[in-house]
Design an enzyme around this catalytic site. Structure first.
Site, PDB file in Angstrom:
ATOM      1  N   SER A 135       0.859  -1.176   0.000  1.00 22.31           N
ATOM      2  CA  SER A 135       0.000   0.000   0.000  1.00 22.31           C
ATOM      3  C   SER A 135       0.897   1.228   0.000  1.00 22.31           C
ATOM      4  CB  SER A 135      -0.877  -0.007   1.262  1.00 22.31           C
ATOM      5  OG  SER A 135      -1.467   1.252   1.510  1.00 22.31           O
ATOM      6  N   TYR A 171      -1.834  -0.025  10.671  1.00 27.10           N
ATOM      7  CA  TYR A 171      -1.882  -0.569   9.313  1.00 27.10           C
ATOM      8  C   TYR A 171      -0.551  -0.342   8.599  1.00 27.10           C
ATOM      9  CZ  TYR A 171      -3.438  -1.170   4.458  1.00 27.10           C
ATOM     10  OH  TYR A 171      -3.577  -1.575   3.149  1.00 27.10           O
TER      11      TYR A 171
END
Length: 303
Positions: free
Chosen positions: A139, A152
């Site tokens: 990501s 995250y």
């Protein structure tokens, strides 16, 4: 890797119930792979089942599921080699570090990192034998840790490190390891992340809500806003398929302009980067000093 070799090959994709995983399973099937598509529930298995797509029940944190997947690969009736493993399964919650319970930290690492490593370890002998390819879905959060993205981002930073080391370990055996870094993409993960933020907000102490309530609101509003101009999951799936089928794949691929820009600006001095990210978030703060209810995600963002 030619189309004829693909048609005789297996590809394993984790987290195919929705979004990027589902789109990737379908895209690889179109390329001629027989896709073993990991899902956690029977109803998701029926939704993804299609010609060239064989759903398998796979919770990446469950050793029995991973053992069953490995057995399925090695007992393939056509003795097809494993040419690709796409580690896509992940969870997300945009919550400040102080307010994210340590048990939830552990859960996030179990799914986003340890589960990916466990599946990779189990299938590496087969990938080496087939000179296959490992594609880890990271990501922009694997490069830039924005406010409330700490848990995250920590898992994605770690996945990037594992990918780098694994690439260097497997290169002598003809196995490519590729990282794909999507930016804003229309998937159900955004809705789940915001739901997780709502739960965390409700569980905060009054003191924590006074510190972070407006931040959580702003982060979620920013996420919704960025997703309005985000890409469909199919765009990410096309990039992943390219990473698998290219003769000489790059070590990293970004998906979307946002991802490409953020991977560049991370080279700026820390304080400059802090100011840029704070400025980008500022317009999403509520005008009231009272922490608001976290906004819901419109249905259009579910894919």
């Amino acid at each position: 890797m030619t189309l004829s070799s693909e048609s005789r090959s297996l590809a394993v994709v984790t987290g195919t119930s929705t979004g990027i995983g589902a789109a990737t399973a379908r895209e690889l099937a179109r390329h001629g792979f027989h896709v073993l598509a990991g899902v956690r529930r029977d109803r998701d298995a029926e939704a993804i089942r299609a010609p060239g797509i064989e759903p398998v029940i796979l919770d990446v944190t469950n050793p029995e599921h991973i053992a069953a997947l490995t057995a399925r690969v090695r007992a393939d009736p056509q003795e097809r080699p494993v040419r690709a493993l796409v580690n896509n399964a992940a969870i997300q919650a945009n919550v400040p570090i102080e307010a994210f319970g340590i048990d939830r930290w552990r859960e996030m690492f179990e799914v986003n990192l340890f589960g990916q490593v466990a599946v990779t370890q189990a299938l590496l002998p087969d990938l080496i034998a087939g000179k296959g390819r490992v594609v880890n879905i990271s990501s922009v959060g694997g490069k830039v840790a924005m406010a409330a993205y700490g848990p995250y981002a920590a898992t994605k930073f770690a996945l990037e490190a594992v990918s780098d080391s694994l690439r260097r370990e497997l290169s002598p055996f003809g196995v490519h390891v590729v990282v794909v870094e999507p930016g804003a993409v229309h998937t159900e993960m955004l809705g789940r992340a915001i739901a997780g933020a709502e739960e965390s907000l409700a569980a905060m102490t009054p003191e924590q809500r006074s510190r972070y309530g407006r931040l959580v609101h702003a982060v979620n509003e920013q996420a919704i806003s960025s997703t309005k101009s985000g890409l469909p999951a199919q765009v990410a799936a096309t990039v992943i398929a390219k990473a698998i089928t290219a003769r000489k794949p790059r070590t990293r691929y970004t998906v979307g302009r946002e991802a490409a820009l953020l991977t560049l600006v991370r080279f700026l001095p820390d304080r400059v980067m802090d100011r840029i990210l704070a400025a980008a978030l500022r317009s999403h703060y509520p005008s009231s000093e009272t922490p608001p209810v976290t906004p819901r995600v419109p249905k259009v963002y579910n894919a």
